[in-house]
Structure formats: structure tokens, C-alpha cells
Design a protein around this motif. Structure first.
Motif, PDB file in Angstrom:
ATOM      1  N   LYS A  16       0.869  -1.183   0.000  1.00 38.50           N
ATOM      2  CA  LYS A  16       0.000   0.000   0.000  1.00 38.50           C
ATOM      3  C   LYS A  16       0.902   1.228   0.000  1.00 38.50           C
ATOM      4  O   LYS A  16       1.687   1.408   0.946  1.00 38.50           O
ATOM      5  CB  LYS A  16      -0.875  -0.026   1.258  1.00 38.50           C
ATOM      6  N   ASN A  17       0.833   2.030  -1.034  1.00 35.47           N
ATOM      7  CA  ASN A  17       1.681   3.233  -1.148  1.00 35.47           C
ATOM      8  C   ASN A  17       3.163   2.929  -0.894  1.00 35.47           C
ATOM      9  O   ASN A  17       3.834   3.651  -0.142  1.00 35.47           O
ATOM     10  CB  ASN A  17       1.217   4.315  -0.159  1.00 35.47           C
ATOM     11  N   ASP A  18       3.654   1.854  -1.494  1.00 33.58           N
ATOM     12  CA  ASP A  18       5.054   1.428  -1.355  1.00 33.58           C
ATOM     13  C   ASP A  18       5.440   1.055   0.082  1.00 33.58           C
ATOM     14  O   ASP A  18       6.631   1.028   0.426  1.00 33.58           O
ATOM     15  CB  ASP A  18       6.030   2.483  -1.921  1.00 33.58           C
ATOM     16  N   GLN A  19       4.428   0.771   0.912  1.00 36.45           N
ATOM     17  CA  GLN A  19       4.684   0.312   2.287  1.00 36.45           C
ATOM     18  C   GLN A  19       3.922  -1.007   2.484  1.00 36.45           C
ATOM     19  O   GLN A  19       3.241  -1.463   1.575  1.00 36.45           O
ATOM     20  CB  GLN A  19       4.151   1.342   3.289  1.00 36.45           C
ATOM     21  N   PRO A  21       0.794  -3.077   4.081  1.00 34.16           N
ATOM     22  CA  PRO A  21      -0.576  -2.687   4.458  1.00 34.16           C
ATOM     23  C   PRO A  21      -0.918  -2.956   5.921  1.00 34.16           C
ATOM     24  O   PRO A  21      -1.956  -2.505   6.392  1.00 34.16           O
ATOM     25  CB  PRO A  21      -1.467  -3.561   3.561  1.00 34.16           C
ATOM     26  N   LYS A  45      10.855   1.281  -6.466  1.00 37.81           N
ATOM     27  CA  LYS A  45       9.727   1.786  -5.664  1.00 37.81           C
ATOM     28  C   LYS A  45       9.782   1.248  -4.236  1.00 37.81           C
ATOM     29  O   LYS A  45       9.507   1.982  -3.280  1.00 37.81           O
ATOM     30  CB  LYS A  45       8.389   1.379  -6.299  1.00 37.81           C
ATOM     31  N   THR A  46      10.121  -0.034  -4.096  1.00 36.09           N
ATOM     32  CA  THR A  46      10.230  -0.629  -2.754  1.00 36.09           C
ATOM     33  C   THR A  46      11.347   0.060  -1.974  1.00 36.09           C
ATOM     34  O   THR A  46      11.203   0.387  -0.788  1.00 36.09           O
ATOM     35  CB  THR A  46      10.463  -2.148  -2.856  1.00 36.09           C
ATOM     36  N   GLU A  48      12.385   3.077  -2.321  1.00 34.80           N
ATOM     37  CA  GLU A  48      11.926   4.405  -1.903  1.00 34.80           C
ATOM     38  C   GLU A  48      10.916   4.278  -0.765  1.00 34.80           C
ATOM     39  O   GLU A  48      10.858   5.142   0.119  1.00 34.80           O
ATOM     40  CB  GLU A  48      11.415   5.198  -3.110  1.00 34.80           C
ATOM     41  N   GLY A  49      10.156   3.166  -0.740  1.00 33.84           N
ATOM     42  CA  GLY A  49       9.267   2.885   0.394  1.00 33.84           C
ATOM     43  C   GLY A  49      10.029   2.704   1.700  1.00 33.84           C
ATOM     44  O   GLY A  49       9.508   2.970   2.782  1.00 33.84           O
ATOM     45  N   GLU A 123      -6.500  -3.170   2.873  1.00 33.09           N
ATOM     46  CA  GLU A 123      -6.582  -2.296   1.709  1.00 33.09           C
ATOM     47  C   GLU A 123      -5.187  -1.983   1.218  1.00 33.09           C
ATOM     48  O   GLU A 123      -4.257  -1.850   2.026  1.00 33.09           O
ATOM     49  CB  GLU A 123      -7.264  -0.988   2.087  1.00 33.09           C
ATOM     50  N   GLY A 124      -5.076  -1.853  -0.107  1.00 37.61           N
ATOM     51  CA  GLY A 124      -3.771  -1.518  -0.654  1.00 37.61           C
ATOM     52  C   GLY A 124      -3.833  -1.443  -2.156  1.00 37.61           C
ATOM     53  O   GLY A 124      -4.921  -1.427  -2.740  1.00 37.61           O
ATOM     54  N   ASP A 125      -2.670  -1.391  -2.792  1.00 31.34           N
ATOM     55  CA  ASP A 125      -2.637  -1.178  -4.237  1.00 31.34           C
ATOM     56  C   ASP A 125      -1.651  -2.079  -4.965  1.00 31.34           C
ATOM     57  O   ASP A 125      -1.456  -1.935  -6.166  1.00 31.34           O
ATOM     58  CB  ASP A 125      -2.307   0.289  -4.528  1.00 31.34           C
TER      59      ASP A 125
END
Ligand code: RAR
Length: 163
Positions: A16-19, A21, A45-46, A48-49, A123-125
Motif C-alpha cells: 500500500k503506497n510502497d509500504q 498494508p 519503488k520498494t 523508496e518505500g 486495503e492496498g494497491d
């Protein structure tokens, strides 16, 4: 040797948002223990998370197509082939630690999988990608302990590639 490690919920959600969830410190302990003294490979991306901070006591490799990408105390590589070559040349195991695009790219080359199954829906992406599970067999399962700090039932499962 190439391994992948991830945690997923009941729907295969991983991020979720590179973090992450969920809050599940037992999974981070498991992640820490199973990556110690190994090489870890993550997508940009990970990384940067993680706030662009490398994980201590591990060789950290960040994969990005951006040939101008700069980051401290990590090895930046730009292709899957470069990572496979690095892994072959290393005497340590190399662990793919996320995220989704990176798991997908390395699937054909993985020898071992370390999966944390979290018995919940979040929830997440980001989801774990399509995967050919027929090539792997389960070798161990360990139940995680539920307590005040680790509220969701979870299990740690390891798979190896079928010869
Ligand atoms: N592949 C995985 C991961 C990856 C993962 C993803 C994250 O966000 C997207 C993370 O950030 C929250 C983390 C966090 C890791 C972390 N540590 N990891 C190693 C700390 C704390 C350990 C108790 C640490 C480490 C090493 C040395 C010192 C401190 O915070 C990770 C997560 N889970 C699974 N199963 N697969």
C-alpha cells in the motif's frame, strides 16, 4: 541460489503506497532473520518505500531502468540479467524482496520461496503477481504467534523448486 520473500493477505495483497498494508512485527523479524547476511534485491519503488535507507548487514541491490539513478550504500543495477549475474557470482543467497513487478520478472529463476500468509483482508494497491505454482513444493510451515502486537493469525511457509 535465488529466493523470494514476501507477505500477503488472503487476497494476495502485498503493498500500500510502497509500504506494507499491515502492522505485524513478527513478519519483520522473520524477514530480518531470513535475509541476514544475504544479498537483497528490490525494485526502485520498494527502495523508496524504505525511505531510501538500505537494510543493515545485507548487500542491498536496487533495480531500476533509470541509468542516472543514484543512491548511497546500495548497488544499483539496471537489468534482470545483471542481477542474475551478480547472484551467480556471489557465494551468498540472493533474496528478491519486492515488489510486485520484481517478483514477476524473477519468477522463472527462483529456487526458493518464503511466504508469510496473513489471515486478514487489508486495503492496498499492490498484489503478488500471477505465478506458476506447479513448479514449487511446500517444504515447511510454521504458525506465527498472535499477541497484542501481532493481531492477525499468520503462517510462514517455505517452498522449493521441484527438480
Ligand atoms: N519482502 C518482504 C518484506 C519486505 C519489506 C517491505 C517493507 O515495506 C514495503 C518494509 O518496510 C516496512 C520492510 C521492513 C523491514 C524492516 N527491517 N528489516 C530488516 C528492520 C526491522 C526488523 C525487525 C531491520 C532489518 C534488518 C536489520 C535491522 C532492522 O523494518 C520489509 C517484508 N516481509 C516479508 N515477509 N517479505
Amino acid at each position: 541460489m535465488l529466493g523470494a520473500i514476501w507477505a500477503q493477505d488472503k487476497n494476495g495483497l502485498i503493498g500500500k503506497n510502497d509500504q506494507l498494508p499491515w502492522h505485524l512485527p513478527n513478519d519483520l523479524k522473520h524477514f530480518k532473520a531470513n535475509t541476514l547476511n544475504k544479498n537483497v534485491v528490490m525494485g526502485r519503488k520498494t527502495f523508496e518505500g524504505f525511505g531510501k535507507r538500505p537494510l543493515p548487514n545485507r548487500v542491498n541491490i536496487v533495480l531500476t531502468r533509470d541509468t542516472d539513478y543514484l543512491a548511497g550504500n546500495v548497488i544499483v543495477l539496471h537489468t534482470l540479467e545483471e542481477v542474475l549475474e551478480f547472484a551467480r557470482a556471489s557465494d551468498k543467497e540472493t533474496m528478491i524482496i519486492g515488489g510486485s513487478q520484481i517478483y514477476q520478472a524473477f519468477e522463472p529463476f527462483l529456487d526458493e520461496l518464503y511466504v508469510t500468509y496473513i489471515d486478514g483482508v487489508f486495503e492496498g494497491d499492490a498484489h503478488f503477481p500471477e505465478f506458476d505454482w506447479t513448479k514449487f513444493e511446500k517444504v515447511s510451515t510454521e504458525q506465527g504467534n498472535v499477541d497484542e502486537k501481532n493481531k492477525y493469525p499468520h503462517e510462514f511457509v517455505r517452498y522449493t523448486k521441484i527438480k
